[in-house]
Design a protein around this motif. Structure first.
Motif, short mmCIF file in Angstrom:
data_model
loop_
_atom_site.label_atom_id
_atom_site.label_comp_id
_atom_site.label_asym_id
_atom_site.label_seq_id
_atom_site.Cartn_x
_atom_site.Cartn_y
_atom_site.Cartn_z
N VAL A 11 0.84 -1.20 0.00
CA VAL A 11 0.00 0.00 0.00
C VAL A 11 0.88 1.25 0.00
N ALA A 12 1.92 1.26 0.79
CA ALA A 12 2.82 2.43 0.84
C ALA A 12 3.45 2.68 -0.53
N LEU A 74 -4.62 -0.75 -5.85
CA LEU A 74 -4.81 -0.37 -4.44
C LEU A 74 -6.10 -0.98 -3.91
N LEU A 75 -7.15 -0.91 -4.69
CA LEU A 75 -8.43 -1.48 -4.27
C LEU A 75 -8.31 -3.00 -4.09
N LEU A 87 -5.59 -5.15 9.04
CA LEU A 87 -5.93 -3.74 8.92
C LEU A 87 -4.73 -2.97 8.38
N VAL A 88 -4.92 -2.32 7.26
CA VAL A 88 -3.87 -1.52 6.65
C VAL A 88 -4.19 -0.06 6.92
N THR A 89 -3.20 0.66 7.40
CA THR A 89 -3.37 2.09 7.62
C THR A 89 -2.38 2.82 6.74
N GLY A 90 -2.64 4.09 6.51
CA GLY A 90 -1.74 4.81 5.64
C GLY A 90 -1.81 6.30 5.82
N SER A 91 -1.27 6.98 4.85
CA SER A 91 -1.14 8.43 4.85
C SER A 91 -2.48 9.12 4.65
#
Length: 116
Positions: A11-12, A74-75, A87-91
């Motif tokens: 994801v990053a 990304l989706l 759970l993915v977290t991001g900017s």
């Protein structure tokens, strides 16, 4: 839960490339309307249309095609991580895109047109 760490990294990397495309296209990812429009356009874009955009002679269209392809990836990664229970977290950009995808699918589900 070793083995699932690649979601955050993937994801990053995708977000970095998406941000570059947004800069080149002069898109403001802090503008919710622009982000929602971008996501809606990318969801309506067929694989054939994306491929044609990527092969277009002008750089702007190629960049937009690349952006739509990256949003599709990304989706897909977000769906895979959710199915794996990760759970993915991001900017801020990731959060804006995630919110726009949620709103797009909520709208589709509410109108009865969803195939997702």
């Amino acid at each position: 839960m070793s083995g699932f760490g690649h979601y955050d990294r993937t994801v990053a990397e995708l977000i970095k490339e998406i941000a570059t495309c947004c800069i080149l296209l002069e898109l403001d990812w802090k503008d919710a309307i622009q982000v929602q429009t971008l996501v809606n356009e990318s969801l309506r874009c067929t694989p054939e249309q994306r491929l044609a955009m990527l092969r277009a002679p002008d750089e702007r269209t190629k960049t937009q095609g690349k952006l739509f392809a990256l949003l599709t990836l990304l989706l897909d990664v977000s769906r895979q991580s959710a199915q794996a229970g990760v759970l993915v977290t991001g900017s801020g950009l990731w959060r804006a895109l995630n919110q726009a995808f949620i709103e797009a699918y909520d709208w589709l589900d509410g109108s009865g047109h969803s195939s997702a």
